[in-house]
Structures are given as structure tokens and as C-alpha cells.
Design a protein around this motif. Structure first.
Motif, PDB file in Angstrom:
ATOM      1  N   ILE A 140      52.816 -72.561 -88.706  1.00 48.04           N
ATOM      2  CA  ILE A 140      51.725 -73.318 -89.319  1.00 48.04           C
ATOM      3  C   ILE A 140      52.147 -73.907 -90.665  1.00 48.04           C
ATOM      4  N   ILE A 141      52.753 -73.089 -91.509  1.00 50.31           N
ATOM      5  CA  ILE A 141      53.062 -73.537 -92.874  1.00 50.31           C
ATOM      6  C   ILE A 141      54.216 -74.527 -92.905  1.00 50.31           C
ATOM      7  N   PHE A 142      55.298 -74.212 -92.238  1.00 51.51           N
ATOM      8  CA  PHE A 142      56.485 -75.050 -92.363  1.00 51.51           C
ATOM      9  C   PHE A 142      56.601 -76.108 -91.277  1.00 51.51           C
TER      10      PHE A 142
ATOM     11  N   SER B 297      60.432 -81.655 -89.194  1.00 49.18           N
ATOM     12  CA  SER B 297      61.590 -82.230 -89.884  1.00 49.18           C
ATOM     13  C   SER B 297      62.713 -81.208 -89.939  1.00 49.18           C
ATOM     14  N   ILE B 298      63.888 -81.676 -90.288  1.00 43.11           N
ATOM     15  CA  ILE B 298      65.036 -80.781 -90.403  1.00 43.11           C
ATOM     16  C   ILE B 298      64.832 -79.829 -91.580  1.00 43.11           C
ATOM     17  N   LYS B 299      64.311 -80.357 -92.661  1.00 41.06           N
ATOM     18  CA  LYS B 299      64.047 -79.538 -93.844  1.00 41.06           C
ATOM     19  C   LYS B 299      63.041 -78.423 -93.507  1.00 41.06           C
ATOM     20  N   GLY B 300      61.980 -78.765 -92.804  1.00 37.57           N
ATOM     21  CA  GLY B 300      60.988 -77.765 -92.404  1.00 37.57           C
ATOM     22  C   GLY B 300      61.576 -76.737 -91.451  1.00 37.57           C
ATOM     23  N   PHE B 301      62.422 -77.193 -90.539  1.00 33.96           N
ATOM     24  CA  PHE B 301      63.058 -76.295 -89.587  1.00 33.96           C
ATOM     25  C   PHE B 301      63.956 -75.299 -90.300  1.00 33.96           C
ATOM     26  N   LEU B 302      64.801 -75.800 -91.233  1.00 36.25           N
ATOM     27  CA  LEU B 302      65.725 -74.915 -91.949  1.00 36.25           C
ATOM     28  C   LEU B 302      64.980 -73.918 -92.834  1.00 36.25           C
ATOM     29  N   SER B 303      63.943 -74.376 -93.500  1.00 33.56           N
ATOM     30  CA  SER B 303      63.188 -73.441 -94.338  1.00 33.56           C
ATOM     31  C   SER B 303      62.448 -72.413 -93.471  1.00 33.56           C
ATOM     32  N   ALA B 304      61.970 -72.831 -92.302  1.00 36.76           N
ATOM     33  CA  ALA B 304      61.304 -71.894 -91.397  1.00 36.76           C
ATOM     34  C   ALA B 304      62.285 -70.838 -90.901  1.00 36.76           C
ATOM     35  N   VAL B 305      63.507 -71.245 -90.570  1.00 39.60           N
ATOM     36  CA  VAL B 305      64.524 -70.298 -90.110  1.00 39.60           C
ATOM     37  C   VAL B 305      64.847 -69.307 -91.224  1.00 39.60           C
ATOM     38  N   LEU B 306      64.979 -69.802 -92.447  1.00 41.11           N
ATOM     39  CA  LEU B 306      65.283 -68.935 -93.580  1.00 41.11           C
ATOM     40  C   LEU B 306      64.157 -67.923 -93.817  1.00 41.11           C
ATOM     41  N   VAL B 307      62.929 -68.398 -93.830  1.00 38.36           N
ATOM     42  CA  VAL B 307      61.791 -67.496 -94.048  1.00 38.36           C
ATOM     43  C   VAL B 307      61.665 -66.508 -92.890  1.00 38.36           C
TER      44      VAL B 307
ATOM     45  N   ILE C 177      55.666 -55.425 -83.586  1.00 35.85           N
ATOM     46  CA  ILE C 177      55.555 -56.630 -82.761  1.00 35.85           C
ATOM     47  C   ILE C 177      54.444 -57.531 -83.293  1.00 35.85           C
ATOM     48  N   GLY C 178      53.333 -56.919 -83.675  1.00 33.08           N
ATOM     49  CA  GLY C 178      52.223 -57.690 -84.231  1.00 33.08           C
ATOM     50  C   GLY C 178      52.608 -58.373 -85.530  1.00 33.08           C
ATOM     51  N   MET C 179      53.339 -57.657 -86.375  1.00 37.11           N
ATOM     52  CA  MET C 179      53.774 -58.264 -87.646  1.00 37.11           C
ATOM     53  C   MET C 179      54.733 -59.419 -87.398  1.00 37.11           C
ATOM     54  N   ILE C 180      55.641 -59.264 -86.464  1.00 35.67           N
ATOM     55  CA  ILE C 180      56.588 -60.337 -86.149  1.00 35.67           C
ATOM     56  C   ILE C 180      55.854 -61.547 -85.591  1.00 35.67           C
ATOM     57  N   ALA C 181      54.913 -61.305 -84.669  1.00 38.79           N
ATOM     58  CA  ALA C 181      54.148 -62.417 -84.099  1.00 38.79           C
ATOM     59  C   ALA C 181      53.324 -63.121 -85.170  1.00 38.79           C
ATOM     60  N   GLY C 182      52.720 -62.348 -86.084  1.00 42.03           N
ATOM     61  CA  GLY C 182      51.955 -62.938 -87.183  1.00 42.03           C
ATOM     62  C   GLY C 182      52.835 -63.754 -88.110  1.00 42.03           C
ATOM     63  N   ALA C 183      54.016 -63.239 -88.416  1.00 44.15           N
ATOM     64  CA  ALA C 183      54.948 -63.972 -89.276  1.00 44.15           C
ATOM     65  C   ALA C 183      55.395 -65.267 -88.602  1.00 44.15           C
ATOM     66  N   ASP C 184      55.684 -65.220 -87.322  1.00 37.66           N
ATOM     67  CA  ASP C 184      56.071 -66.428 -86.592  1.00 37.66           C
ATOM     68  C   ASP C 184      54.958 -67.465 -86.594  1.00 37.66           C
ATOM     69  N   LEU C 185      53.742 -67.007 -86.403  1.00 38.08           N
ATOM     70  CA  LEU C 185      52.614 -67.926 -86.415  1.00 38.08           C
ATOM     71  C   LEU C 185      52.442 -68.582 -87.780  1.00 38.08           C
TER      72      LEU C 185
END
Length: 108
Positions: A79-81, A86-96, A67-75
Motif C-alpha cells: 500500500i505505502i510503496f 516505479s523502480i524506486k518504489g520497488f527497490l524501497s519496498a524490497v529494502l523495507v 505469519i500474520g505479522m509478515i502478511a501485515g507487513a507485506d500489505l
């Protein structure tokens, strides 16, 4: 202490002394047991005991780690994407996020 024949006054005094000594020992043990019992009903002790059991459970430790790893990855993804910028940032965030979640879920 079964039925004892008391034949003299000194035997009587000896038996009374033995009974009083036994009574005092039993009262001390009873007080100790009662104090332990009342401490075990203390809510703080109950919570500490429950948490210590949870801390020793390996599956719960693993799930909390996951759970901690998932929360850290989401954070980090947020922050990064910049999900909502933007749509581009949203799609890349979903992919990552999908890649990160499959990696995290594969850890066992």
C-alpha cells in the motif's frame, strides 16, 4: 458373583432381584458410554477437539503470529510503496521488506 448356594425360595427371589438391578445399572452405563462414543465420532466434535489442541500449542500460536505479522507487513509495503508503480518504489519496498522480515524473524 460366584457360585452361591440358594437354599430357599426367598434366597432365589433375592438373587434374581439383585441380578436384575445389576443388569439395569450396566445397561444405563452402556447407553451412556455408547452415546459418548457416537458423539466422539461426530466430525464437528473431531474438528473442535483438534482445533482446541492446536490453540493450546504455543509453537503453532507463535508461528501463526509470525505469519500474520509478515502478511501485515507485506500489505503495508504494497500500500505505502506501491511495488509495481516505479523502480524506486520497488527497490524501497524490497529494502523495507527485508528489514521487516529480519525483525519479525528475530522475535522469539
Amino acid at each position: 458373583m460366584g457360585n452361591l448356594k440358594i437354599e430357599s425360595y426367598s434366597d432365589l427371589i433375592l438373587q434374581i432381584t439383585l441380578i436384575k438391578t445389576t443388569k439395569k445399572q450396566q445397561e444405563i452405563e452402556l447407553r451412556k458410554d455408547f452415546n459418548e462414543f457416537t458423539q466422539s465420532l461426530n466430525p464437528v466434535q473431531i474438528i473442535q477437539h483438534g482445533l482446541s489442541k492446536l490453540a493450546n500449542d504455543k509453537t503453532i500460536k507463535f508461528n501463526l503470529k509470525k505469519i500474520g505479522m509478515i502478511a501485515g507487513a507485506d500489505l503495508l509495503i504494497d500500500i505505502i510503496f506501491g511495488r509495481n508503480r516505479s523502480i524506486k518504489g520497488f527497490l524501497s519496498a524490497v529494502l523495507v521488506e527485508k528489514i521487516a522480515s529480519t525483525y519479525i524473524n528475530s522475535i522469539e
